[in-house]
Design a protein around this motif. Sequence first.
Motif, PDB file in Angstrom:
ATOM      1  N   ASN A  60     -10.577 -35.785   8.408  1.00 38.81           N
ATOM      2  CA  ASN A  60      -9.974 -35.359   7.153  1.00 38.81           C
ATOM      3  C   ASN A  60      -9.654 -33.867   7.155  1.00 38.81           C
ATOM      4  OD1 ASN A  60     -10.128 -37.935   6.074  1.00 38.81           O
ATOM      5  ND2 ASN A  60     -12.195 -37.603   5.282  1.00 38.81           N
ATOM      6  N   GLY A  61     -10.330 -33.124   8.037  1.00 42.83           N
ATOM      7  CA  GLY A  61     -10.130 -31.687   8.079  1.00 42.83           C
ATOM      8  C   GLY A  61      -9.161 -31.229   9.159  1.00 42.83           C
ATOM      9  N   SER A  62      -8.390 -32.142   9.703  1.00 36.27           N
ATOM     10  CA  SER A  62      -7.488 -31.803  10.790  1.00 36.27           C
ATOM     11  C   SER A  62      -6.403 -30.827  10.329  1.00 36.27           C
ATOM     12  CB  SER A  62      -6.834 -33.073  11.335  1.00 36.27           C
ATOM     13  OG  SER A  62      -5.914 -32.784  12.352  1.00 36.27           O
ATOM     14  N   VAL A  63      -6.168 -29.792  11.150  1.00 39.36           N
ATOM     15  CA  VAL A  63      -5.162 -28.762  10.845  1.00 39.36           C
ATOM     16  C   VAL A  63      -4.274 -28.583  12.077  1.00 39.36           C
ATOM     17  CG1 VAL A  63      -4.758 -26.353  10.239  1.00 39.36           C
ATOM     18  CG2 VAL A  63      -6.724 -27.576   9.273  1.00 39.36           C
ATOM     19  N   PRO A  64      -2.934 -28.737  11.944  1.00 38.26           N
ATOM     20  CA  PRO A  64      -2.049 -28.600  13.100  1.00 38.26           C
ATOM     21  C   PRO A  64      -1.516 -27.184  13.281  1.00 38.26           C
ATOM     22  CG  PRO A  64      -0.807 -29.460  11.262  1.00 38.26           C
ATOM     23  CD  PRO A  64      -2.220 -29.232  10.759  1.00 38.26           C
ATOM     24  N   PHE A  65      -1.089 -26.859  14.500  1.00 41.19           N
ATOM     25  CA  PHE A  65      -0.472 -25.576  14.795  1.00 41.19           C
ATOM     26  C   PHE A  65       0.293 -25.688  16.110  1.00 41.19           C
ATOM     27  CE2 PHE A  65      -4.952 -25.654  15.896  1.00 41.19           C
ATOM     28  CZ  PHE A  65      -4.937 -25.409  17.263  1.00 41.19           C
ATOM     29  N   LEU A  66       1.213 -24.764  16.331  1.00 44.36           N
ATOM     30  CA  LEU A  66       1.990 -24.695  17.561  1.00 44.36           C
ATOM     31  C   LEU A  66       1.276 -23.794  18.560  1.00 44.36           C
ATOM     32  CD1 LEU A  66       4.706 -25.284  19.062  1.00 44.36           C
ATOM     33  CD2 LEU A  66       5.616 -23.242  17.948  1.00 44.36           C
ATOM     34  N   ILE A  67       1.267 -24.199  19.824  1.00 40.20           N
ATOM     35  CA  ILE A  67       0.644 -23.409  20.884  1.00 40.20           C
ATOM     36  C   ILE A  67       1.731 -22.877  21.815  1.00 40.20           C
ATOM     37  CG2 ILE A  67      -0.967 -23.416  22.824  1.00 40.20           C
ATOM     38  CD1 ILE A  67      -2.379 -25.785  21.492  1.00 40.20           C
ATOM     39  N   LYS A  68       1.687 -21.573  22.054  1.00 41.28           N
ATOM     40  CA  LYS A  68       2.606 -20.915  22.980  1.00 41.28           C
ATOM     41  C   LYS A  68       1.790 -20.316  24.114  1.00 41.28           C
ATOM     42  CE  LYS A  68       6.293 -17.379  22.944  1.00 41.28           C
ATOM     43  NZ  LYS A  68       7.019 -16.415  22.071  1.00 41.28           N
ATOM     44  N   PHE A  69       2.139 -20.631  25.357  1.00 39.33           N
ATOM     45  CA  PHE A  69       1.309 -20.237  26.491  1.00 39.33           C
ATOM     46  C   PHE A  69       2.183 -19.782  27.653  1.00 39.33           C
ATOM     47  CE2 PHE A  69      -0.603 -21.741  30.566  1.00 39.33           C
ATOM     48  CZ  PHE A  69      -1.617 -20.797  30.660  1.00 39.33           C
ATOM     49  N   ASN A  70       1.758 -18.725  28.313  1.00 37.20           N
ATOM     50  CA  ASN A  70       2.439 -18.246  29.519  1.00 37.20           C
ATOM     51  C   ASN A  70       1.390 -17.703  30.484  1.00 37.20           C
ATOM     52  OD1 ASN A  70       4.014 -16.810  31.473  1.00 37.20           O
ATOM     53  ND2 ASN A  70       5.683 -16.701  30.002  1.00 37.20           N
ATOM     54  N   PRO A  71       1.203 -18.336  31.634  1.00 35.69           N
ATOM     55  CA  PRO A  71       0.165 -17.893  32.576  1.00 35.69           C
ATOM     56  C   PRO A  71       0.519 -16.608  33.308  1.00 35.69           C
ATOM     57  CG  PRO A  71       1.422 -19.671  33.541  1.00 35.69           C
ATOM     58  CD  PRO A  71       1.917 -19.520  32.125  1.00 35.69           C
ATOM     59  N   GLU A  72       1.784 -16.203  33.232  1.00 39.15           N
ATOM     60  CA  GLU A  72       2.249 -15.055  34.021  1.00 39.15           C
ATOM     61  C   GLU A  72       2.232 -13.742  33.249  1.00 39.15           C
ATOM     62  OE1 GLU A  72       2.945 -15.566  37.165  1.00 39.15           O
ATOM     63  OE2 GLU A  72       2.698 -17.747  37.012  1.00 39.15           O
ATOM     64  N   LYS A  73       2.222 -13.804  31.914  1.00 39.90           N
ATOM     65  CA  LYS A  73       2.315 -12.561  31.146  1.00 39.90           C
ATOM     66  C   LYS A  73       1.762 -12.743  29.748  1.00 39.90           C
ATOM     67  CE  LYS A  73       7.099 -13.605  29.755  1.00 39.90           C
ATOM     68  NZ  LYS A  73       8.513 -13.147  29.824  1.00 39.90           N
ATOM     69  N   GLU A  74       1.615 -11.635  29.059  1.00 41.06           N
ATOM     70  CA  GLU A  74       1.122 -11.660  27.687  1.00 41.06           C
ATOM     71  C   GLU A  74       2.136 -12.337  26.778  1.00 41.06           C
ATOM     72  OE1 GLU A  74      -0.259  -8.446  24.205  1.00 41.06           O
ATOM     73  OE2 GLU A  74       0.074  -7.796  26.278  1.00 41.06           O
ATOM     74  N   VAL A  75       1.634 -13.147  25.881  1.00 42.18           N
ATOM     75  CA  VAL A  75       2.493 -13.863  24.939  1.00 42.18           C
ATOM     76  C   VAL A  75       2.645 -13.027  23.655  1.00 42.18           C
ATOM     77  CG1 VAL A  75       2.694 -15.901  23.458  1.00 42.18           C
ATOM     78  CG2 VAL A  75       1.928 -16.141  25.829  1.00 42.18           C
ATOM     79  N   LYS A  76       3.873 -12.794  23.272  1.00 43.32           N
ATOM     80  CA  LYS A  76       4.163 -12.014  22.075  1.00 43.32           C
ATOM     81  C   LYS A  76       4.294 -12.929  20.858  1.00 43.32           C
ATOM     82  CE  LYS A  76       4.464  -8.151  24.397  1.00 43.32           C
ATOM     83  NZ  LYS A  76       3.475  -7.055  24.234  1.00 43.32           N
TER      84      LYS A  76
END
Length: 401
Positions: free
Chosen positions: A385-401
């Motif tokens: 009941n407490g589930s909250v969604p979000f988008l994940i942005k990932f880059n193994p080569e550099k910092e994610v802005k």
Amino acid sequence: MLLIVQANSLFAYQDTSLNKSISERNIKFIDYPDFPEAHSTWGSIGYNPANNNVYVGVTNHADKVGFYEYDPALNQIQLHGFLSDLGHLRPFQWQGKMHSKIVAGPNGEIYFSSDGGESRQEYLMNHPHGYAGGFLMKWNPATKQLTNLGMGMQYESIKDVEVDMQSGLVYGISYPQAHFLVYDPQKNLLHDAGRLGSAHVPRVLFTDWWGNCYYVDWRQRLVKYEKSTGKLVFAKQSLPAFPGTPGGKIVTGITAYAKDHDKKAIYLVTYGAKLVAFYPEETGIGKWEDLGGVYDMAKGEEWKPYVPNLNIGLNGKLYYVIGGHGNYVRKDKTVLIEFDPQQRKANILLDFPIGRLTEVTGSDIRDRDGNMYFAGRKRPDRSENGSVPFLIKFNPEKEVK
């Protein structure tokens, strides 16, 4: 409303077995604005190469589905509206969620489908008045207009879709009867190629370089819709599985895929936790290579990890998150894995308590800068009941802005 995304702390926990070169600077969680009752995303994420944007369908898991667009260049996420309004649906045509991927078409448009998605369909699947049926839909990014292309099959959801980028044919799979559907938008013709499964409906379709579409049957054999002949072609052998894998895992087939266009390989992950490199051919099925398990498990438990997501980096390595539906390889934690197909080696990069990251979905979503995207959700209070969604942005080569 546009949401300009700010960097946030992930509280990722690392230990001596984690890759020290990857940190929370490489990953970011992005909230969905203007939908406070949002519950989850279920594979309903995709990338449009025409504008380099990412799209997500977010649901309250009952009767409201928000349609979002993330612009990496502007670092902004926007809610375009809800399917009931955008698709001009009447009350009896309610949709519980968007389950399908969001896939690009040949003219810069994107396609997806709707799904019953909650108990009113699940418990009434044999009583047709419970659910009217799922719809195919097309979004035009230039005009920001949604076109409802119509219902697939009466009383049936459409669990996943794919598009042939050459002909524009739209493929779909129905639920709960697993009918394989082929829709021609130019002629407004829908062809039902018949049932390909029973007991449980595999959730994932994928296409090859020529626009042929693939699914699996109840034995986990690849089934190919060969567009040049308009016929279904069945593999003679099932995809690889660990000894002792339960039939319920076999029948559910593939959970995610990612394409390496340079090597002409399509990487698959099965519900039984196998990684497979598939090399399609224009006619016939093609060949595949067993890459082993998604994680090094004890003998007899190799099939247990749950991986409904897969991406490939610009470096040719595979990235996926293990966890969800009660299946975790570390107690109460999800783990982000880097897998090298050449060395057949899995390496844990980060792990997260399930209150921070519970489950991840999404197949083959990478923008022009090499950023990869997943649809995540968390359970802060450890209950569904407490589930909250979000988008994940990932880059193994550099910092994610």
